[in-house]
Design an enzyme around this catalytic site. Structure first.
Site, mmCIF file in Angstrom:
data_model
loop_
_atom_site.group_PDB
_atom_site.id
_atom_site.type_symbol
_atom_site.label_atom_id
_atom_site.label_comp_id
_atom_site.label_asym_id
_atom_site.label_seq_id
_atom_site.Cartn_x
_atom_site.Cartn_y
_atom_site.Cartn_z
ATOM 1 C CG PHE A 128 28.043 32.981 44.560
ATOM 2 C CD1 PHE A 128 26.853 32.992 45.648
ATOM 3 C CD2 PHE A 128 28.101 33.668 43.250
ATOM 4 C CE1 PHE A 128 26.342 34.246 44.883
ATOM 5 C CE2 PHE A 128 28.204 35.066 43.642
ATOM 6 C CZ PHE A 128 26.471 35.105 44.176
ATOM 7 C CB THR A 129 25.214 32.117 40.664
ATOM 8 O OG1 THR A 129 25.228 33.386 41.271
ATOM 9 C CG2 THR A 129 23.460 31.966 41.660
ATOM 10 C CE LYS A 262 29.290 40.620 46.583
ATOM 11 N NZ LYS A 262 29.435 40.095 45.430
ATOM 12 N NE ARG A 386 20.820 34.448 45.496
ATOM 13 C CZ ARG A 386 21.608 34.613 45.018
ATOM 14 N NH1 ARG A 386 22.676 35.468 44.780
ATOM 15 N NH2 ARG A 386 21.298 35.140 43.090
ATOM 16 C CG PHE A 453 19.632 34.798 39.391
ATOM 17 C CD1 PHE A 453 20.335 33.449 39.124
ATOM 18 C CD2 PHE A 453 20.124 35.786 40.061
ATOM 19 C CE1 PHE A 453 22.346 33.974 39.323
ATOM 20 C CE2 PHE A 453 21.576 35.625 39.976
ATOM 21 C CZ PHE A 453 22.557 34.908 39.892
HETATM 22 O O1 PLI Z 1 29.311 40.321 41.846
HETATM 23 P P1 PLI Z 1 31.292 40.252 41.443
HETATM 24 O O2 PLI Z 1 31.102 39.962 40.325
HETATM 25 O O3 PLI Z 1 31.445 40.469 42.768
HETATM 26 O O4 PLI Z 1 31.311 38.722 43.074
HETATM 27 C C1 PLI Z 1 30.641 37.503 42.938
HETATM 28 C C2 PLI Z 1 30.585 36.830 43.746
HETATM 29 C C3 PLI Z 1 31.517 36.009 44.180
HETATM 30 N N1 PLI Z 1 31.658 34.985 45.507
HETATM 31 C C4 PLI Z 1 29.666 35.418 46.197
HETATM 32 C C5 PLI Z 1 30.286 34.525 48.112
HETATM 33 C C6 PLI Z 1 29.417 36.459 46.256
HETATM 34 O O5 PLI Z 1 28.231 36.564 47.107
HETATM 35 C C7 PLI Z 1 29.692 37.081 44.896
HETATM 36 C C8 PLI Z 1 28.808 38.279 44.403
HETATM 37 N N2 PLI Z 1 27.604 37.790 44.974
HETATM 38 C C9 PLI Z 1 26.097 39.033 44.957
HETATM 39 C C10 PLI Z 1 26.544 39.617 43.608
HETATM 40 C C11 PLI Z 1 25.565 38.688 45.598
HETATM 41 O O6 PLI Z 1 24.272 39.603 45.817
HETATM 42 O O7 PLI Z 1 25.401 38.146 46.719
#
Ligand code: PLI
Length: 461
Positions: A128-129, A262, A386, A453
Site C-alpha cells: 500500500f502506498t 475506513k 490505482r 499520485f
Molecule cells: O489514509 P490513512 O493515513 O488514514 O491510512 C493509510 C492506509 C493504510 N492502509 C490501507 C490499506 C489504506 O487503504 C490506507 C489509506 N487509504 C486510502 C487513503 C485510500 O483512499 O484507500
C-alpha cells in the site's frame, strides 16, 4: 416452475439529515479537469457530483457518534475519551495496548521507526502506498508475497489477499529470519481490489512465523469487510458473527496499524495497537514526537469518542451486509453491461480494469488515470487511479514500477450514497465504455517526489 427470488435487503438506518449535492455542468467539468491536470485528487470537492474518490474519512457518522462528539473531554492529558477508545479496541480487537494517531499513516510511521532497521525486509500481501513509503523511509525494503492470483483481475480465487507461504519461506532462507522484523498483513487488500485473506491462510502464516520468531503486524484498516468474506466463503464460519471473526483475525497477530477513517466509520483518526509491553512503551515515547501525547495522538477527545462508538457499529452484521451489498449492487450492474472489472467483487469498491477497458492506451500513457478523468468529464463522478501512477518508482533504481493491475477505483463511502446514485454511476461508466476507442492517453507534466499520485499533473496526448 417458480423461480426462487432472492429477498431484497435495505440499509439498516434511515436518513436524519441531508447534504445537497453539487451538479457541475459538462462545460464546467471539461474546464475543471484540465485545471486539475487530469488528476482527480486535484479537483475541488465543489466541482464533484458523486464522490467515489475514496472511502477514507468519507463515511456518514451515526447519531450516536455525533452525540459522542458532544462528550469530548478536551483535556491535554488523560482524556476520558482515550479510555473509552482503549476499552473499545480491547473489547472488539483484543489488543493489549493502543496508541491513538491522527490517521493510519501516523501509526505506520511510528511502527516502522520502532521495528525496522536499515537493510531489513518487510514481506507483505501487496504494497500500500503510504505503508511501503514508511517502511522505505525507515531503511527497509518491501517485498510482495501475495499469491499470484491477486495480480490477475480475472482470477476468481475467493481469497486473493492470501499470502503465498512458499514466497515467505524463500525470503527467510535468502535473507535470514533476523532480517525480517515482521510480516505486514493487510485485510481486504486495497490495491488488489479489496480482496480478502482467509483465516486458514493467516493461521498457517502464524505457525510459520512463530517457528521463525517473526511478528505479524496487521493492517486492519478494512478488517470488518474481510470478516464478511470469511463468513460468506470460508468453511466453518457461516454461523459466526462478524464481531467474532474480527476478533479471531486479530488473535493471530502481534499488533496492528489502523486507519479508522475506513471501517471504523469516522472522518479522522487511527491507532497503533500492540501486545508487547516494551514495544508499547517505545511507541508511547515516540508518538509524543510526531503526533501528540500518548493519550490523544493528534486527535481531539471528541474524535476518539466517535471512533470508540464507530468501532462497535462497524462489526455489526447488519451494517456490513448492507455496506458490501451496495458495492455488489454496483458491481453486478457493471458486469451485466460487460464492463471489465476486478473479480470477485471486493469489499470497498469496484475496480475497473483499465488495461481491458482501454486496450489501445499503453501503460506509459496512463490508461487508468485517463479513464478516471473521462468518467469525471462524463458525469461529475470522481474516481481514483490505482495503477502505474500510484505504484510510483523504485526508491533505489528510480525506475517506474509497472504493476500488472492498472485500475480505476470506484470507492463507495459507507452509509453515504443510495442505490439510485449507484445507478447513475453505472450509466456513466457504460456511456464512457461505448466511446472508448475515441479516448486518448496522457503524458505526465509534473511529478512530485513522494506519493506522486496525489499531486502529479498531466496533459492530453
Ligand atoms: O489514509 P490513512 O493515513 O488514514 O491510512 C493509510 C492506509 C493504510 N492502509 C490501507 C490499506 C489504506 O487503504 C490506507 C489509506 N487509504 C486510502 C487513503 C485510500 O483512499 O484507500
Amino acid at each position: 416452475m417458480s423461480k426462487k427470488t432472492k429477498a431484497s435487503w435495505a440499509e439498516p438506518y434511515k436518513i436524519k439529515m441531508v447534504e445537497l449535492l453539487k451538479m457541475p455542468t459538462i462545460s464546467q467539468r471539461k474546464k475543471m479537469i484540465i485545471e486539475a491536470g487530469y488528476n482527480t485528487f486535484l479537483l475541488k470537492s465543489k466541482d464533484v457530483y458523486i464522490d467515489l474518490l475514496t472511502d477514507s474519512g468519507t463515511s456518514a457518522m451515526s447519531d450516536r457518534q455525533w452525540a459522542g462528539l458532544m462528550l469530548g473531554d478536551e483535556a491535554y492529558a488523560g482524556s476520558e475519551n482515550y479510555y473509552n477508545l482503549e476499552k473499545s479496541v480491547k473489547k472488539y480487537y483484543g489488543y493489549k495496548y493502543i496508541i491513538p494517531t491522527h490517521q493510519g499513516r501516523g501509526a505506520e510511521n511510528i511502527l516502522s521507526k520502532i521495528l525496522i532497521k536499515k537493510g531489513d525486509i518487510i514481506p507483505g500481501n501487496m504494497y500500500f502506498t503510504t505503508t511501503r513509503l514508511h517502511q522505505e523511509l525507515a531503511g527497509g525494503t518491501f517485498i510482495d508475497v501475495i499469491i499470484d492470483e491477486a495480480h490477475d483481475s480475472k482470477s476468481l480465487h475467493p481469497f486473493k489477499g492470501n499470502i503465498d507461504l512458499k514466497k515467505v519461506e524463500a525470503l527467510i532462507s535468502k535473507y535470514g529470519k533476523d532480517k525480517i522484523p515482521y510480516i505486514c498483513v493487510a485485510t481486504t487488500v486495497n490495491m488488489a481490489g479489496g480482496q480478502p485473506i482467509s483465516l486458514e491462510n493467516l493461521k498457517q502464516l502464524r505457525t510459520l512465523t512463530k517457528k521463525n520468531n517473526i511478528k505479524i503486524i496487521l493492517d486492519m484498516t478494512r478488517i470488518a469487510e474481510n470478516a464478511y468474506f470469511i463468513k460468506l466463503r470460508e468453511k466453518g464460519y457461516s454461523k459466526k458473527s462478524i464481531a467474532s471473526i474480527v476478533k479471531e483475525i486479530c488473535d493471530q497477530t502481534d499488533g496492528a496499524t489502523m486507519s479508522a477513517k475506513k471501517d471504523a466509520l469516522v472522518n479522522i483518526g487511527g491507532f497503533l495497537a500492540i501486545n508487547d509491553k516494551e514495544l508499547f512503551e517505545e511507541a508511547s515515547n515516540l508518538v509524543v514526537v510526531y503526533e501528540g501525547l500518548h493519550t490523544y495522538g493528534g486527535l481531539a477527545g471528541r474524535d476518539m469518542e466517535a471512533m470508540a462508538i464507530g468501532i462497535q457499529e462497524s462489526v455489526s452484521d447488519n451494517h456490513i451486509n448492507a455496506r458490501i451489498g451496495q458495492v455488489l449492487y454496483l458491481g453486478e450492474k457493471l458486469k451485466e453491461a460487460g464492463i471489465p472489472i476486478v473479480e470477485p467483487i471486493g469489499g470497498h469498491g469496484i475496480f475497473l480494469d483499465a488495461k481491458r477497458f482501454l486496450p489501445h492506451i499503453k501503460q506509459d500513457h496512463y490508461p487508468a488515470q485517463t479513464l478516471a478523468a473521462e468518467i469525471y468529464i462524463d458525469s461529475g463522478v470522481r474516481t481514483m487511479e490505482r495503477g502505474i501512477v500510484s505504484a510510483g518508482r523504485n526508491s533505489k533504481t528510480g525506475k517506474n514500477y509497472y504493476p500488472e493491475l492498472e485500475l480505476v477505483r470506484l470507492t463507495i463511502p459507507r452509509r453515504v450514497y443510495t442505490q439510485a446514485h449507484m445507478d447513475v454511476v453505472a450509466e456513466s461508466i457504460i456511456k464512457v465504455y461505448k466511446r472508448k476507442e475515441k479516448i486518448k492517453g496522457l503524458k505526465m507534466t509534473y511529478e512530485p517526489k513522494y506519493l506522486r499520485f496525489f499531486q502529479a499533473k498531466f496533459e492530453k496526448l
